[in-house]
Design an enzyme around this catalytic site. Structure first.
Site, mmCIF file in Angstrom:
data_model
loop_
_atom_site.group_PDB
_atom_site.id
_atom_site.type_symbol
_atom_site.label_atom_id
_atom_site.label_comp_id
_atom_site.label_asym_id
_atom_site.label_seq_id
_atom_site.Cartn_x
_atom_site.Cartn_y
_atom_site.Cartn_z
ATOM 1 N N GLY A 50 -75.285 -2.684 -69.710
ATOM 2 C CA GLY A 50 -74.530 -2.964 -68.492
ATOM 3 C C GLY A 50 -73.488 -1.904 -68.227
ATOM 4 N N ARG A 107 -71.748 -0.262 -64.265
ATOM 5 C CA ARG A 107 -70.853 -0.878 -63.288
ATOM 6 C C ARG A 107 -69.819 -1.749 -64.009
ATOM 7 N NH1 ARG A 107 -75.469 -4.006 -60.304
ATOM 8 N NH2 ARG A 107 -74.056 -3.703 -58.561
ATOM 9 N N ASN A 145 -72.302 -5.243 -73.793
ATOM 10 C CA ASN A 145 -71.433 -5.592 -72.674
ATOM 11 C C ASN A 145 -72.146 -6.372 -71.581
ATOM 12 O OD1 ASN A 145 -69.170 -5.107 -70.554
ATOM 13 N ND2 ASN A 145 -70.991 -4.138 -69.658
ATOM 14 N N SER A 148 -65.552 -13.004 -74.023
ATOM 15 C CA SER A 148 -64.726 -13.487 -72.914
ATOM 16 C C SER A 148 -63.765 -14.538 -73.442
ATOM 17 C CB SER A 148 -65.625 -14.116 -71.836
ATOM 18 O OG SER A 148 -64.866 -14.845 -70.900
ATOM 19 N N TYR A 200 -72.109 -20.468 -69.400
ATOM 20 C CA TYR A 200 -71.432 -19.198 -69.660
ATOM 21 C C TYR A 200 -70.506 -19.335 -70.875
ATOM 22 C CZ TYR A 200 -68.726 -14.934 -68.769
ATOM 23 O OH TYR A 200 -68.119 -13.698 -68.891
ATOM 24 N N LYS A 235 -70.803 -17.323 -74.577
ATOM 25 C CA LYS A 235 -69.754 -16.476 -75.142
ATOM 26 C C LYS A 235 -69.260 -17.019 -76.486
ATOM 27 C CE LYS A 235 -69.770 -13.385 -71.925
ATOM 28 N NZ LYS A 235 -70.252 -12.008 -72.202
ATOM 29 N N ILE A 259 -60.685 -10.016 -65.205
ATOM 30 C CA ILE A 259 -60.845 -8.590 -64.951
ATOM 31 C C ILE A 259 -61.400 -8.388 -63.545
ATOM 32 C CG2 ILE A 259 -61.850 -6.436 -65.785
ATOM 33 C CD1 ILE A 259 -59.991 -7.809 -67.820
#
Length: 256
Positions: A9, A12, A87, A147, A160, A164, A193
């Site tokens: 990743g 970007r 990432n 995260s 999600y 993590k 972020i």
């Protein structure tokens, strides 16, 4: 010879911030993404302008075939790997309460955020061990971008959070397994972020940050994360394997 980092990743968002910082401190970088090569020409140029030899490894890390291709491309070009940065990650396509969330969404998120990262670590670790056995002074590490959601519960995107939290345990597992080879494994936990992933919630988080959600009243940037990763990758914390580094502006500090 320059050291080599592979960043999933990396074309970007946080990944590009990481790649930029690594290129700035002297790494050659292989960046992975799913976009077509012609769509990342500008990205590659920006990294090359920092003095780095850059290759783009297109592929979906959820695919075992693509993971193999990504590593093969990296090895064919550089012949070595010193740093793997896991990432790449996705959020649920649609946020749903955990009482209504679908198995399809769960499988989609975990296949990329956890399963892919786990087996990328396995493949990267085995390659690093082989290099270490051939060259006693060889130095390497693995860095997982997790995260705050590894421990901060969000009931409208449970898949999600679970992905993590799982990545956090995977970091511990590989840190223990690779200890005998002196290959540290780290976990970096970003907070809020500013990226395309969080752009849709800008108004919400602007308000929360202004009201004191974070100790430091600002959004984090990909550069903030990249600087931490560059420090880890450069060997400044080689005796801190398995540790978690927070990049959250103090958001997770318990306060009264």
């Amino acid at each position: 010879m320059k050291r080599v980092a592979l960043i999933t990743g990396g074309s970007r968002g946080i990944g590009f911030g990481i790649a930029s910082q690594l290129a700035s401190v002297g790494f050659d970088v292989a960046i992975n993404g799913t976009r077509a090569p012609n769509e990342v020409v500008d990205v590659v140029k920006k990294l090359k302008d920092l003095g780095s030899d850059v290759i783009y490894c297109q592929g979906n890390i959820a695919s075992a075939t693509d993971r193999e291709k990504i590593f093969r491309t990296t090895e064919d070009h550089y012949g070595k790997l010193h740093v793997l940065v896991n990432n790449a990650g996705v959020a649920p396509k649609e946020r749903r309460d955990i009482l209504e969330a679908t198995e399809e969404s769960f499988d989609d998120v975990l296949s990329i955020n956890l399963k892919a990262a786990y087996f990328l670590m396995q493949k990267g670790a085995n390659w690093m061990v082989r290099q270490k056995q051939k060259e006693k002074e060889f130095s390497a590490c693995i860095i997982n971008i997790s995260s705050i959601s590894a421990t901060v519960a969000s009931v409208n995107r449970g898949e999600y959070c679970v992905s993590k939290a799982g990545l956090s345990m995977a970091t511990q597992l590989f840190a223990v397994r690779l200890g005998e080879f002196d290959i540290p494994v780290f976990e970096v936990r970003p907070g809020i972020i500013s990226t395309d992933m969080t752009a849709g919630a800008k108004e919400k988080y602007d308000k929360l940050i202004n009201e004191g959600l974070c100790v430091q009243k600002r959004w984090g940037t990909p550069e903030d994360v990249g600087k931490v990763v560059a420090s880890l990758a450069s060997g400044a914390f080689m005796y801190s394997t398995g540790q978690v580094i927070m990049v959250d502006g103090g958001m997770t500090i318990p306060r009264l």
